[in-house]
Write an enzyme that holds these catalytic residues in place. Structure first.
Site, PDB file in Angstrom:
ATOM      1  N   GLU A  97      12.822   1.261   6.927  1.00  0.00           N
ATOM      2  CA  GLU A  97      11.732   0.383   6.494  1.00  0.00           C
ATOM      3  C   GLU A  97      11.922  -0.056   5.040  1.00  0.00           C
ATOM      4  OE1 GLU A  97       6.866   0.841   6.006  1.00  0.00           O
ATOM      5  OE2 GLU A  97       8.195   2.558   5.769  1.00  0.00           O
TER       6      GLU A  97
ATOM      7  N   ASP B 277       0.836  -1.190   0.000  1.00  0.00           N
ATOM      8  CA  ASP B 277       0.000   0.000   0.000  1.00  0.00           C
ATOM      9  C   ASP B 277       0.882   1.255   0.000  1.00  0.00           C
ATOM     10  OD1 ASP B 277       0.628  -1.203   2.504  1.00  0.00           O
ATOM     11  OD2 ASP B 277      -0.913  -0.055   3.543  1.00  0.00           O
TER      12      ASP B 277
END
Length: 612
Positions: free
Chosen positions: A513, A317
């Site tokens: 991340e 996403d």
């Protein structure tokens, strides 16, 4: 009065259309309070508000909110939130896992990771588990309606940053890292949270540990976590305890996330992402609301929000992979449910093989045969729907177009990771690898890009995501082609070098991340939030690759120092001194002349001032 009427409208909606809302909480999932706060801009990150525990009961909070003016000022709203809510994440405590050790064999044994710098980084990553460990306050269990957290029995390790709770598919790579650090009790508890707390309640593992995630999941990797834990421990007793819930999760996906695909080769039942909500995601309420503003009909807005939530369920996403308009990159063209995803079906293929293996261990031959048959049927379907013979590659499938999606994404590695080419002839596997090379996946500084489309979405170029890099390395190893095996090592080296450079570049030793494939050590970007550090799956992937290739990996080569000037001879030294003296004389002479020139100009100006 305004809030009371709005609450009645929302309550009616909740009763009539509860299945369309993320959850039933009138604080965290729907209602005038949620909408007012989230659209006010009070918080830069929409997730902050819905992670804040209540100080008082739900009824008291709503009653006090209804007493505010019909259009409260930002300061009135800020005062209300401060008075009625606790800080985000304050219902979670930092927890040091009981089985944590400072010297797991991966770090202590110098033959496992040979390079001293890399071993030091691995030791630091092992320390990171203590920073990322969390346990829930007892109030979450005792007063669940005053929290957005989903209560689970055991402590857990979180991704980090704004992701202060557990996340489903993140945990798969976190578990890999924890097992390599010999933290089997921690892993057992985390798997038990999913299998014994969440699956019985929801039928699946939610996207993450919040009530607003409870209607959507993520790639279903729970059985694969159990498989990794079982290989590390041989704990068949725990397998027997969780196995019924692994069946429940598989059944959920087969009952709620399937679609029939018809091709020239036949009709095939495959899986897709399809979250059953039609309202803005609470944790991204303002973003989803703004995206839908150009739409005029309620039905169109609800369909858009449904597609966005389904896109969040993918774990990617967001990405142009889910957009109809891949040129403008506009999220409003999202059509997640139109896409039958290659990787989801390959993951479920692996899940079905794992379940067959588990039931074989338990001595249940008929159940094992049933899952083996399901895996064989899925293998046939994957070949018929996703495999492209002309370009020797796999692609997603579009239901609307009734054809394969032409663009390539890093999901192309997942069929190989799943073992779908293991039995192919050597010549065909070599062709597959050659096609991956031609597509350009291996030409980048720090790994494989998510796609070749540069967009504002974070699951696109130039971002490199650790889980996709992990898939790619395993895929190349399983191809059993010499050049592919070498490429797997090179990808591992690129990733380890990139993480290590980022680690060494600042005193806080950031692990990101996601990374930028064009800049070794550089963080990725794009998406709905700022770059996050921590980071659970990045740490797990790093340790996984160090464990695979620890004897071959090297720390990044530092930039070369500038060359030292050559030593001067005595004659050269005398010449240098003379040159310096001459230079100083010239400078002094020039300064004296300039002073005299300035003085004469001043006297000249004075003369004209006096004499006109």
């Amino acid at each position: 009065m305004r809030a009371a009427v709005a609450l009645l409208v929302w309550a009616t909606m909740c009763i009539c259309c509860a299945q369309d809302l993320p959850c039933s909480s009138p604080i965290y999932c729907w209602g005038d309070l949620l909408q007012t706060v989230q659209l006010s801009g009070l918080f830069q990150d929409s997730k902050t508000f819905v992670d804040m525990p209540l100080r008082f009961t739900v009824n008291d909070t709503l009653r006090n909110f209804s007493a505010l003016p019909s259009t409260p000022t930002l300061q009135e709203l800020r005062n209300f939130v401060d008075e009625h809510f606790l800080p985000a994440g304050s219902d979670l405590d930092v927890w040091t896992p009981d089985d944590w050790t400072s010297s797991p064999q991966l770090v202590a044994n110098t033959s496992r990771i040979v390079d001293d710098t890399l071993r030091s980084v691995a030791s630091g990553v092992n320390q990171r588990w203590r920073i990322l460990g969390r346990m829930m306050n007892q109030s979450v269990q005792q007063q669940p309606e005053q929290h957005s957290l989903l209560y689970v029995t055991h402590p857990f390790v979180v991704p980090g940053g704004r992701f202060r709770e557990f996340y489903y598919w993140d945990t798969y790579w976190i578990v890999k890292g924890l097992l390599l650090c010999e933290m089997t009790n921690t892993v057992r508890g985390m798997i038990a949270n999913f299998a014994l707390d969440l699956v019985p309640k929801f039928g699946m593992v939610p996207n993450g540990g919040r009530v607003y995630y409870s209607k959507r999941s993520q790639p279903p990797v729970l059985s694969l976590m159990v498989d990794d834990y079982l290989k590390a421990t041989g704990d068949n007793g725990f397998l027997a305890e969780v196995l019924p819930q692994l069946q429940v999760e598989h059944a959920f996906w087969m009952s709620n996330r399937t679609v029939l695909v018809s091709t020239a080769q036949g009709n095939f039942t495959l899986n897709r992402y399809d979250a059953p909500t039609q309202s803005p995601r609470p944790e991204s309420f303002r973003e989803d609301w703004d995206t839908a503003l150009p739409l005029t009909s309620a039905k169109a807005k609800e369909q858009l929000w449904h597609e966005i939530a389904s896109g969040a369920e993918t774990g990617w996403d967001f990405s142009t992979r889910w957009l109809r308009d891949k040129d403008s990159h506009n999220i409003s063209s999202i059509h997640t449910t139109d896409v039958v995803p290659l990787d989801l079906n390959c993951i479920l293929y692996r899940v079905e093989l794992a379940l067959a293996s588990f039931f074989t261990l338990m001595g249940n031959v008929s159940a094992a045969d049933s899952y083996r048959t399901a895996a064989a049927a899925r293998e046939t379907a994957i070949s018929a729907v996703f495999w492209n013979e002309q370009n020797s590659s796999w692609h997603d499938y579009s239901l609307q177009a009734q054809s394969q999606v032409p663009q390539s994404y890093a999901s192309v590695f997942v069929p190989l990771w799943a073992g779908l080419a293991d039995s192919w002839p050597q010549s065909q596997r070599e062709v597959v690898y050659a096609q991956l090379v031609d597509q350009g996946w291996f030409q980048w500084d720090s790994g494989v890009p998510t796609s070749f489309i540069k967009s504002a979405q974070q699951w696109d170029f130039p971002n490199m995501w650790p889980p996709l890099l992990s898939f790619a390395v395993h895929a190349l190893r399983k191809l059993d082609v010499e050049d592919a095996s070498k490429q797997a090592l090179q990808l591992a080296q690129k990733y380890v070098s990139s993480v290590t450079e980022g680690w060494l570049a600042n005193p806080d030793h950031y692990i990101f991340e996601k990374y930028n494939v064009e800049s070794q050590g550089g963080a990725g970007g794009g998406g709905e939030y700022t770059i996050q550090t921590g980071f659970g799956w990045s740490c797990g992937t790093l340790l996984e690759l160090m464990n695979m290739y620890g004897a071959q990996l090297q720390s990044p080569v530092p930039p070369p120092s500038p060359p030292s000037p050559p030593a001067l001879s005595v004659r050269s030294e005398i010449g240098l001194v003379v040159g310096i003296v001459v230079g100083l004389v010239v400078i002094a002479t020039g300064g004296l002349l300039a002073w005299r020139h300035t003085k004469s100009r001043k006297e000249e100006a004075k003369y004209f001032a006096l004499n006109g």
